[in-house]
Design an enzyme around this catalytic site. Structure first.
Site, mmCIF file in Angstrom:
data_model
loop_
_atom_site.group_PDB
_atom_site.id
_atom_site.type_symbol
_atom_site.label_atom_id
_atom_site.label_comp_id
_atom_site.label_asym_id
_atom_site.label_seq_id
_atom_site.Cartn_x
_atom_site.Cartn_y
_atom_site.Cartn_z
ATOM 1 N N ARG A 178 0.853 -1.190 0.000
ATOM 2 C CA ARG A 178 0.000 0.000 0.000
ATOM 3 C C ARG A 178 0.881 1.230 0.000
ATOM 4 O O ARG A 178 1.680 1.431 0.877
ATOM 5 C CB ARG A 178 -0.861 0.008 1.248
ATOM 6 C CG ARG A 178 -1.792 1.214 1.378
ATOM 7 C CD ARG A 178 -2.643 1.053 2.619
ATOM 8 N NE ARG A 178 -3.626 2.120 2.789
ATOM 9 C CZ ARG A 178 -3.398 3.242 3.488
ATOM 10 N NH1 ARG A 178 -2.207 3.457 4.046
ATOM 11 N NH2 ARG A 178 -4.332 4.156 3.615
ATOM 12 N N SER A 247 -12.658 -3.514 1.941
ATOM 13 C CA SER A 247 -12.746 -2.828 3.248
ATOM 14 C C SER A 247 -14.203 -2.666 3.631
ATOM 15 O O SER A 247 -15.043 -2.441 2.763
ATOM 16 C CB SER A 247 -12.161 -1.416 3.136
ATOM 17 O OG SER A 247 -10.895 -1.460 2.586
ATOM 18 N N LYS A 276 -4.572 6.355 8.598
ATOM 19 C CA LYS A 276 -5.715 6.648 7.740
ATOM 20 C C LYS A 276 -6.472 7.806 8.389
ATOM 21 O O LYS A 276 -7.548 7.627 8.983
ATOM 22 C CB LYS A 276 -6.611 5.426 7.582
ATOM 23 C CG LYS A 276 -7.548 5.592 6.398
ATOM 24 C CD LYS A 276 -8.121 4.294 5.932
ATOM 25 C CE LYS A 276 -8.949 4.535 4.691
ATOM 26 N NZ LYS A 276 -9.494 3.299 4.162
HETATM 27 C C1 LIG Z 1 -6.954 -5.480 5.172
HETATM 28 C C2 LIG Z 1 -7.306 -4.102 4.799
HETATM 29 N N1 LIG Z 1 -8.447 -3.556 5.283
HETATM 30 C C3 LIG Z 1 -8.757 -2.272 4.948
HETATM 31 C C4 LIG Z 1 -7.941 -1.537 4.130
HETATM 32 C C5 LIG Z 1 -8.297 -0.139 3.731
HETATM 33 O O1 LIG Z 1 -8.478 -0.135 2.351
HETATM 34 P P1 LIG Z 1 -9.179 1.112 1.699
HETATM 35 O O2 LIG Z 1 -10.489 1.340 2.296
HETATM 36 O O3 LIG Z 1 -9.123 0.951 0.238
HETATM 37 O O4 LIG Z 1 -8.302 2.318 2.092
HETATM 38 P P2 LIG Z 1 -6.818 2.530 1.570
HETATM 39 O O5 LIG Z 1 -6.020 1.384 2.114
HETATM 40 O O6 LIG Z 1 -6.908 2.485 0.066
HETATM 41 O O7 LIG Z 1 -6.441 3.861 2.121
HETATM 42 C C6 LIG Z 1 -6.783 -2.141 3.626
HETATM 43 N N2 LIG Z 1 -5.956 -1.436 2.791
HETATM 44 N N3 LIG Z 1 -6.478 -3.414 3.963
HETATM 45 C C1 LIG Z 2 -5.132 1.020 5.676
HETATM 46 C C2 LIG Z 2 -6.184 1.107 6.707
HETATM 47 N N1 LIG Z 2 -7.480 0.808 6.467
HETATM 48 C C3 LIG Z 2 -8.257 0.959 7.514
HETATM 49 C C4 LIG Z 2 -9.718 0.717 7.517
HETATM 50 O O1 LIG Z 2 -10.330 0.857 8.571
HETATM 51 O O2 LIG Z 2 -10.211 0.367 6.428
HETATM 52 S S1 LIG Z 2 -7.401 1.493 8.870
HETATM 53 C C5 LIG Z 2 -5.961 1.499 8.003
HETATM 54 C C6 LIG Z 2 -4.650 1.926 8.591
HETATM 55 C C7 LIG Z 2 -4.188 0.991 9.665
HETATM 56 O O3 LIG Z 2 -2.899 1.450 10.047
HETATM 57 P P1 LIG Z 2 -2.274 1.211 11.496
HETATM 58 O O4 LIG Z 2 -2.186 -0.262 11.686
HETATM 59 O O5 LIG Z 2 -0.948 1.892 11.427
HETATM 60 O O6 LIG Z 2 -3.205 1.877 12.478
#
Ligand SMILES: Cc1ncc(COP(=O)(O)OP(=O)(O)O)c(N)n1
Ligand SMILES: Cc1nc(C(=O)O)sc1CCOP(=O)(O)O
Ligand SMILES: [Mg+2]
Length: 343
Positions: A178, A247, A276
């Site tokens: 990502r 997601s 995020k």
């Molecule tokens: C395992 C997992 N869960 C949620 C996310 C979040 O994906 P998304 O909503 O597309 O947001 P971004 O990652 O694109 O900012 C994820 N990447 N992986």
């Molecule tokens: C990439 C992403 N997706 C989310 C969701 O809720 O869909 S939260 C998230 C970031 C998670 O980062 P950390 O483990 O550093 O808190």
């Protein structure tokens, strides 16, 4: 040696080659059949393997067996280290698919000198084995996904490959690349290097958002957010054998993910997270809801680390996805091991 005897000499040796490869193909099919039957409990796939094995058996003419001369076969003592190595079940399946494909290729070529029909049938069967391999890989991907309790979602890092390899060396089996900032050329190169690294460690590799990059680097799948392409588009591009995750943050989004047949879902953010920004926490309430309603494996994500992982598991998560807990850890290997221990 008269020309007649030299022709016989070549023909006898072609019979030996066909004999050896007919055995090789049947043995490889038997190994695949056993996993389909006793591992996957897939009657359809084991029936396919059985039928292919029986067909190969029907090709085994007595004249091929009569040409066998194991005593003088220099190959019986030959071995290669990779033949003895099988890192995991997937490696067993891949090695035996390759074994059958190679044997059929040999039968196809030498069969042209002996029996044209045999050559044609070996060629046709080889393509059936390619399909079977994809089916096994797909089943294998989904069973490997179910076994993966910890999911590393990467963030931009100056030593990205090093951090990911450290986590893989601790037993991590699921990685998502990502990066929202890099331009596509760099993202593609990084994705290809991560894909190769994960394959070396027997881990699944997915790409965030970008189906095109996932396809280009041969990833095991893609992770889609609510704003990304529809699932059926991703499957049409990647094919039916790759993993597509989605997601979710609410019961409505989970219902949609269930309806579209997501292979897994992200459930979060459990806690607000700077990774995020601007996304409110969905909290334990949604986590509890997802535990009841998710129709596929789900990964709790958002603000999770060793300090709160036990509470997230207690609230209903069997699987966790993290970014900072590993990407920003002073010792990513130890951090991964600790999280795996908690799962
Ligand atoms: C395992 C997992 N869960 C949620 C996310 C979040 O994906 P998304 O909503 O597309 O947001 P971004 O990652 O694109 O900012 C994820 N990447 N992986
Ligand atoms: C990439 C992403 N997706 C989310 C969701 O809720 O869909 S939260 C998230 C970031 C998670 O980062 P950390 O483990 O550093 O808190
Ligand atoms: Mg996204």
């Amino acid at each position: 040696m008269s020309s007649e005897s030299s022709m016989d000499w070549v023909e006898t040796r072609c019979h030996r080659i066909l004999d050896a490869n007919l055995d090789r193909a049947r043995e490889g099919l038997r190994i695949l059949e056993e996993w389909c039957r006793f591992g996957l409990e897939r009657a359809d796939l084991s029936a396919t393997c059985k039928a292919l094995r029986q067909e190969v058996g029907s090709w085994h003419r007595p004249k091929f067996r009569q040409a066998r001369d194991t005593t003088h076969d220099p190959g019986t003592s030959l071995s290669h280290p990779q033949e003895r190595q099988r890192t995991d079940l997937n490696a067993v399946l891949l090695a035996n698919c390759a074994r059958v494909q190679e044997a059929l290729r040999v039968i196809e070529e030498y069969g042209k000198l002996i029996e044209g029909d045999l050559s044609d049938r070996a060629k046709a069967m080889r393509y059936q084995i390619y399909v079977l391999e994809s089916q096994l890989q797909s089943r294998d991907r989904l069973s490997r996904l179910r076994q993966a309790r910890l999911y590393l979602v990467t963030s931009p890092h100056p030593r990205l490959l090093e951090v990911v390899e450290a986590a893989l060396s601790a037993g991590l089996k699921l990685v998502q690349y990502r990066d929202k900032q890099q331009e596509d050329a760099t993202r593609l190169e990084t994705a290809c290097r991560l894909a190769e690294l994960c394959q070396r460690y027997g881990a699944l590799f997915l790409v965030n958002d970008r189906v095109d990059l996932a396809l280009a680097c041969g990833a095991d799948g893609v992770h889609l957010g609510q704003q990304d392409v529809p699932m059926d588009v991703a499957r049409r591009i990647l094919g039916p054998d790759r993993i597509v995750g989605r997601s979710t943050t609410s019961p409505e989004e989970l219902a949609r993910a269930n309806a579209e047949g997501a292979d897994y879902v992200g459930v979060g953010p459990i806690f607000a997270t700077p990774t995020k920004p601007g996304k409110a926490a969905a909290g334990f309430d949604y986590l509890g809801y997802a535990r009841q309603q998710a129709q596929q494996p789900f990964y709790a994500i958002g603000g999770i680390d060793v300090s709160n992982a036990a509470a997230v598991v207690a609230a209903g998560a069997d699987r966790l996805a993290v970014v900072r807990a590993i990407m920003e850890a002073p010792d990513p290997k130890a951090a991964t091991a600790e999280l795996l221990q908690m799962l």
